[in-house]
Enzyme design. Structure first.
Site, PDB file in Angstrom:
ATOM      1  N   GLU A 195       0.808  -1.225   0.000  1.00 24.52           N
ATOM      2  CA  GLU A 195       0.000   0.000   0.000  1.00 24.52           C
ATOM      3  C   GLU A 195       0.840   1.274   0.000  1.00 24.52           C
ATOM      4  O   GLU A 195       0.427   2.280  -0.597  1.00 24.52           O
ATOM      5  CB  GLU A 195      -0.949   0.014   1.212  1.00 24.52           C
ATOM      6  CG  GLU A 195      -2.042  -1.018   1.170  1.00 24.52           C
ATOM      7  CD  GLU A 195      -1.667  -2.321   1.855  1.00 24.52           C
ATOM      8  OE1 GLU A 195      -2.556  -3.165   2.049  1.00 24.52           O
ATOM      9  OE2 GLU A 195      -0.462  -2.480   2.209  1.00 24.52           O
ATOM     10  N   MET A 226      24.805   7.515   0.961  1.00 23.28           N
ATOM     11  CA  MET A 226      24.828   8.838   1.582  1.00 23.28           C
ATOM     12  C   MET A 226      25.098   8.738   3.073  1.00 23.28           C
ATOM     13  O   MET A 226      25.808   9.583   3.655  1.00 23.28           O
ATOM     14  CB  MET A 226      23.517   9.577   1.321  1.00 23.28           C
ATOM     15  CG  MET A 226      23.554  11.037   1.718  1.00 23.28           C
ATOM     16  SD  MET A 226      24.813  12.010   0.830  1.00 23.28           S
ATOM     17  CE  MET A 226      23.928  12.401  -0.687  1.00 23.28           C
ATOM     18  N   LYS A 285     -17.611   0.647   5.871  1.00 22.25           N
ATOM     19  CA  LYS A 285     -18.088  -0.419   4.988  1.00 22.25           C
ATOM     20  C   LYS A 285     -19.591  -0.318   4.758  1.00 22.25           C
ATOM     21  O   LYS A 285     -20.077  -0.584   3.650  1.00 22.25           O
ATOM     22  CB  LYS A 285     -17.732  -1.785   5.571  1.00 22.25           C
ATOM     23  CG  LYS A 285     -18.044  -2.935   4.619  1.00 22.25           C
ATOM     24  CD  LYS A 285     -17.562  -4.269   5.153  1.00 22.25           C
ATOM     25  CE  LYS A 285     -17.836  -5.388   4.147  1.00 22.25           C
ATOM     26  NZ  LYS A 285     -17.363  -6.701   4.648  1.00 22.25           N
ATOM     27  N   PHE A 295     -11.758  -6.141  14.214  1.00 23.57           N
ATOM     28  CA  PHE A 295     -10.684  -6.668  13.371  1.00 23.57           C
ATOM     29  C   PHE A 295     -10.312  -5.648  12.294  1.00 23.57           C
ATOM     30  O   PHE A 295     -11.170  -5.109  11.603  1.00 23.57           O
ATOM     31  CB  PHE A 295     -11.132  -7.974  12.721  1.00 23.57           C
ATOM     32  CG  PHE A 295     -10.118  -8.552  11.765  1.00 23.57           C
ATOM     33  CD1 PHE A 295      -8.882  -9.000  12.218  1.00 23.57           C
ATOM     34  CD2 PHE A 295     -10.387  -8.613  10.410  1.00 23.57           C
ATOM     35  CE1 PHE A 295      -7.940  -9.520  11.353  1.00 23.57           C
ATOM     36  CE2 PHE A 295      -9.456  -9.141   9.519  1.00 23.57           C
ATOM     37  CZ  PHE A 295      -8.228  -9.588   9.986  1.00 23.57           C
ATOM     38  N   GLN A 296      -9.038  -5.362  12.180  1.00 28.26           N
ATOM     39  CA  GLN A 296      -8.476  -4.413  11.215  1.00 28.26           C
ATOM     40  C   GLN A 296      -9.086  -3.013  11.349  1.00 28.26           C
ATOM     41  O   GLN A 296      -9.266  -2.301  10.367  1.00 28.26           O
ATOM     42  CB  GLN A 296      -8.619  -4.934   9.781  1.00 28.26           C
ATOM     43  CG  GLN A 296      -7.691  -6.117   9.502  1.00 28.26           C
ATOM     44  CD  GLN A 296      -7.534  -6.431   8.026  1.00 28.26           C
ATOM     45  OE1 GLN A 296      -8.429  -6.196   7.214  1.00 28.26           O
ATOM     46  NE2 GLN A 296      -6.379  -6.984   7.665  1.00 28.26           N
TER      47      GLN A 296
END
Length: 576
Positions: A51, A481, A163, A113-114
């Site tokens: 993501e 770097m 949702k 959940f989530q």
């Protein structure tokens, strides 16, 4: 007239009305209603492999087009994985709309959940964010999100949708008006201040144009070119502003700042008028702020009033869209030119003589070797192939600075880099976004061996969509770097910077179903790059460069911009 639609379908209808043609995303449980509708929708969906890379790809698309980039993720870890990309877009003023799913409204706050507080987490790293719990508000909010992301100082906006809103049904009525009473953008600039700016420019003997990413955001490259040519002033473009003035233009000096050229930095130090356009006086440009441009009056043009005076006081501030301001400013300059231009003509002539003397004294030139590939040689060869036209997306580190120094950009929006945040792993997914936006254009993704391994799964995305991105890994076996700073400032105590294991890219590319090659010697380099460019699909190249090469010039942290280290320190001979 309205139609009964699901929230997911309303969302896609709004995206289509905003001109969205591609979404970069990764599906999950609560976004399934959206993906079910995407299945037969003409808007393309690019399935990335992480993501974070969806946000970077959306940024690459936005940086290459000027349009709003769109990314999508599910609730919980999907949404939190977007955060780095949102901060990156926030710091570089890139217009993104991020769509995230959220658990159903009745479960919010229950540690479902989530579930994550996406609204709270992303508040400090977005220009604005929304939590949609009522389907009746969805269409209005989506259009407001695009308006906020793309107007004023651009930036990322997140829309978190529960949702039950995505699954719900409502009558959809097109939104034709955005009304945000607390959101005001000043675009025109004050006419009197613009007139005074024109006078100050003609009165200056050593004018210097300092142009940044705001030029690209506003689409003001033509107006910048006109200003520079009318004044016949030397000009620099920041790391974020490269391509704002053609790299081949005779008045373009280079990038200024920590790894800018000697001429660019000395010009900033010695000018008597600094014309700052769409810049924020970043510390990587100014060096020690108290010693920055000590002889100069400052004209500062910016769309964001918070930037004016934040780091450097402006003698003449102009709040407005830099394209509109420059358009008016150019008219004023030409009106005043017959009367005022001759007054300081000799001073300006001497100023250019000094600029050319600095360029001759310390030219910014690539380094070559017959025995090993110098990183500068790699950028030189890519520049030859690009001809100032290709899109170049870079990761973060030494290769980024060498690319900025030695690759020329004659068109805006062809240089894509993470400037403010400096996000490793940015280059490859951003190149994916740019290539989706411009399928017929050559796109290089130049990565370090560190950043490349952070984005390695996106090789699958390249192959999945047969995107002809040429991935060039500048491989020096170190986090270059960081190693450079440890060498110069930490007594060469190289701690946790050696990348001792790196995949064989020929086998790696073959495993993903694409072509790849390792390049070991200077003699191979030019031919190998031409081979990559000729390949119709994606190509992965591992270029083994000098391990201990450092980027110069360099302004050490805390030093003034004129206190550059121009070359590696020479070892001192100790008498026997």
């Amino acid at each position: 007239m309205s139609n009964l639609m699901s929230g997911a379908r309303i969302l896609l209808e709004c995206l289509a009305r905003e001109g969205v043609d591609v979404i970069f995303g990764y599906p999950g449980g609560v976004t399934l209603p959206l993906y079910d509708v995407i299945y037969d929708n003409p808007i393309r969906h690019v399935l990335v492999r992480h993501e974070e890379n969806a946000a970077f790809s959306a940024a690459g698309y936005a940086r290459a087009t000027g349009k709003v980039g769109v990314c999508c993720a599910t609730s919980g870890p999907g949404a939190t994985n977007l955060t780095t990309g949102l901060v990156d877009a926030m710091m570089d003023s890139i217009p993104i709309v991020a769509i995230t799913g959220q658990v159903t409204s009745k479960l919010i706050g229950s540690d479902a959940f989530q579930e994550a507080d996406t609204f709270g987490i992303t508040r400090p790293c977005t220009k604005h964010n929304f939590l949609v719990k009522d389907i009746k508000e969805l269409a209005q909010i989506v259009h407001e999100a695009f308006h906020i992301a793309s107007t004023g100082r651009p930036g990322p906006v997140l829309v978190d949708i529960t949702k039950d809103v995505l699954q719900g049904q409502a009558h959809y009525t097109p939104v034709n008006e955005i009304h945000l009473p607390g959101y005001k953008v000043v675009t025109d600039g004050h006419a009197g201040q613009i007139r005074r700016a024109a006078q100050m420019m003609w009165e200056a003997q050593r004018p210097y144009v300092y142009a940044g990413g705001g030029i690209l955001a506003a689409g003001a490259s033509p107006e910048l070119k006109e200003l520079v040519e009318t004044l016949d002033a030397p000009a620099v473009c920041t790391l974020m502003g490269l391509g704002g003035l053609p790299g081949s233009h005779p008045n373009f000096i280079s990038m200024p700042g920590m790894h800018g050229s000697y001429t660019a930095n000395m010009g900033m130090y010695e000018c008597d008028l600094l014309i700052a356009l769409g810049v924020r006086f970043d510390d990587r440009v100014t060096g020690r702020l108290a010693a920055f441009a000590p002889h100069a009056k400052v004209i500062h043009v910016d769309i964001d009033p918070a930037e004016i005076g934040k780091n450097r006081t402006a003698d003449l501030p102009i709040v407005g869209d830099v394209k509109k301001v420059l358009s008016k400013l150019n008219r004023n300059l030409k009106e005043l030119e017959p009367e005022m231009a001759p007054k300081n003509a000799e001073g300006r002539k001497s100023w250019w003589k000094q600029i050319r003397a600095w360029q001759a004294e310390h030219p910014l030139e690539p380094v070559f070797s017959a025995d090993e590939i110098k990183p500068q040689h790699l950028m030189y060869e890519i520049n030859k192939l690009s001809g100032g036209k290709a899109i170049v997306s870079v990761d973060v580190g030494q290769h980024q600075m060498w690319a900025a120094q030695f690759i020329k950009f004659d068109n805006p929006r062809t240089w894509i880099c993470s400037g403010g945040l400096g996000s490793m792993g940015f280059g490859l997914p951003a190149a994916i976004g740019a290539q989706m936006a411009h399928p017929d254009q050559t796109v290089f993704a130049i990565c370090g061996d560190g950043g490349f391994q952070m984005a390695l799964p996106e090789l699958a995305t390249l192959v999945n969509y047969q995107l002809p991105v040429k991935v060039i890994v500048m491989n020096n076996g170190y986090l270059g770097m960081v190693r450079q700073w440890q060498e110069l400032f930490y007594n060469n105590r190289l701690s946790s910077v050696e990348l001792s294991a790196f995949p064989n890219v020929e086998l790696l590319a073959a495993a993903y179903g694409m072509k790849g090659r390792i390049v070991h010697t200077p003699m191979e380099l030019a031919g190998a790059l031409k081979e990559a460019l000729a390949e119709p699909g994606p190509y992965l190249m591992d270029v083994r460069v000098s391990q201990f090469e450092n980027v110069y010039p360099m302004v050490p942290a805390g030093a003034a911009i004129n206190e550059m280290v121009l070359a590696p320190p020479q070892p001192v001979a100790v008498p026997r």
